[in-house]
Design an enzyme around this catalytic site. Sequence first.
Site, PDB file in Angstrom:
ATOM      1  N   HIS A 178       7.009  -0.894   0.721  1.00  0.00           N
ATOM      2  CA  HIS A 178       5.944  -0.524  -0.228  1.00  0.00           C
ATOM      3  C   HIS A 178       6.524   0.388  -1.327  1.00  0.00           C
ATOM      4  O   HIS A 178       6.150   1.572  -1.434  1.00  0.00           O
ATOM      5  CB  HIS A 178       4.865   0.198   0.590  1.00  0.00           C
ATOM      6  CG  HIS A 178       3.551   0.427  -0.083  1.00  0.00           C
ATOM      7  ND1 HIS A 178       3.382   1.214  -1.194  1.00  0.00           N
ATOM      8  CD2 HIS A 178       2.305  -0.016   0.237  1.00  0.00           C
ATOM      9  CE1 HIS A 178       2.096   1.244  -1.526  1.00  0.00           C
ATOM     10  NE2 HIS A 178       1.435   0.513  -0.687  1.00  0.00           N
ATOM     11  N   GLU A 203       5.845  -4.185  -4.284  1.00  0.00           N
ATOM     12  CA  GLU A 203       6.005  -4.215  -2.832  1.00  0.00           C
ATOM     13  C   GLU A 203       6.501  -5.579  -2.345  1.00  0.00           C
ATOM     14  O   GLU A 203       5.895  -6.611  -2.649  1.00  0.00           O
ATOM     15  CB  GLU A 203       4.671  -3.857  -2.175  1.00  0.00           C
ATOM     16  CG  GLU A 203       4.127  -2.512  -2.646  1.00  0.00           C
ATOM     17  CD  GLU A 203       2.675  -2.308  -2.312  1.00  0.00           C
ATOM     18  OE1 GLU A 203       2.229  -2.773  -1.237  1.00  0.00           O
ATOM     19  OE2 GLU A 203       1.958  -1.684  -3.127  1.00  0.00           O
TER      20      GLU A 203
HETATM   21  O1  TA6 Z   1      -0.311  -1.748  -1.472  1.00  0.00           O
HETATM   22  C1  TA6 Z   1      -1.473  -1.333  -2.157  1.00  0.00           C
HETATM   23  C2  TA6 Z   1      -2.389  -0.621  -1.169  1.00  0.00           C
HETATM   24  O2  TA6 Z   1      -2.762  -1.489  -0.121  1.00  0.00           O
HETATM   25  C3  TA6 Z   1      -3.583  -0.058  -1.929  1.00  0.00           C
HETATM   26  O3  TA6 Z   1      -4.777  -0.753  -1.602  1.00  0.00           O
HETATM   27  C4  TA6 Z   1      -3.617   1.417  -1.511  1.00  0.00           C
HETATM   28  O4  TA6 Z   1      -4.378   1.581  -0.341  1.00  0.00           O
HETATM   29  C5  TA6 Z   1      -2.116   1.657  -1.284  1.00  0.00           C
HETATM   30  O5  TA6 Z   1      -1.696   0.500  -0.572  1.00  0.00           O
HETATM   31  C6  TA6 Z   1      -1.763   2.947  -0.602  1.00  0.00           C
HETATM   32  O6  TA6 Z   1      -2.168   2.925   0.728  1.00  0.00           O
HETATM   33  P1  TA6 Z   1      -1.971   4.276   1.582  1.00  0.00           P
HETATM   34  O7  TA6 Z   1      -2.460   3.938   2.974  1.00  0.00           O
HETATM   35  O8  TA6 Z   1      -0.519   4.608   1.547  1.00  0.00           O
HETATM   36  O9  TA6 Z   1      -2.788   5.313   0.883  1.00  0.00           O
END
Ligand code: TA6
Length: 300
Positions: A169, A272
Amino acid sequence: MNDLSALNSRFSLPGLLKFETGEGGLTRVAVTSGIADAHIYLHGAHVTHYQRKGYEPLLFMSGKSLFAEGKAIRGGIPLIFPWFGARAGDAAAPAHGFARTLPWDLRAAKQIGDSVAITLALEPSDATRRWFAQDFELIYTVSIGASLQLVLEVHNRSSTPFSFEEALHTYCNVGDVRQVSIEGLSGRTYIDKTAALARKTQAGPIRISSETDRVYLDTTETVAVSDPMKRQRIVVAKRGSSTTVIWNPWIDKAKGMADFGDDEWPRMLCIETANAADNAVQLQAGQSHAMTATLGVERE
Ligand code: TA6
């Protein structure tokens, strides 16, 4: 000997790699080679810093990130397994799985040519079995050189098949997200998480002008982020990944995250490398799967 001295006596590479106490008292690997520097926390096997000599840091880190057991680090490269986002049908489950909030074991640290490769592993424990019954082994190899290469292997060590989602991510450091252009996903179908999961088709390069949260499906393409303010391109190539997620929280979502500064959203963009949604991976007993992301930076 304490953890640090035991780790250093076993794995340190003089002048290249050592273990040190990082933020929040958490143990991290610090790599300082002639080509690039990096930090990797044993907590979540989390890469928080990578900087090629002569370039700016490639990764964004929030100034308000937590560094605490059981908590996710905000920024760098969170390692997502075995589900992406919220776990379907289980509101109590941690977002993005458990791998990023557990301590990983160091397996190896070695110089390979002009790169330094660190291998970490996560095996089942009471903390994982609470959410995931099967036996698995994650092996994550981070290679620090002129580019940053990440290889996540998932091994099914159980006698039954299991499916999983995964993601690296990556929070990219950008000058101003409103000025960047993201290439490589034109013509692809994506799930728009800002529009009730509607499925849309990408037309041309992606520009960011509001909250953006898109899961691009069935794509193995390399993605490039042109950043006119920093006059550079971040390139994310991949293997073994069929999903690319693009995320920027924009103003309101940024305000809603306690571990993220209200004014930080213009300086970050998540690109990601994943297998998620329709692209979840089904692994037969005894089988393995590898996903690779290679992050590089070029002058514009
Ligand atoms: O990858 C994008 C996502 O799924 C967004 O929807 C947002 O939730 C982000 O990840 C961050 O997630 P986190 O659990 O690290 O706050």
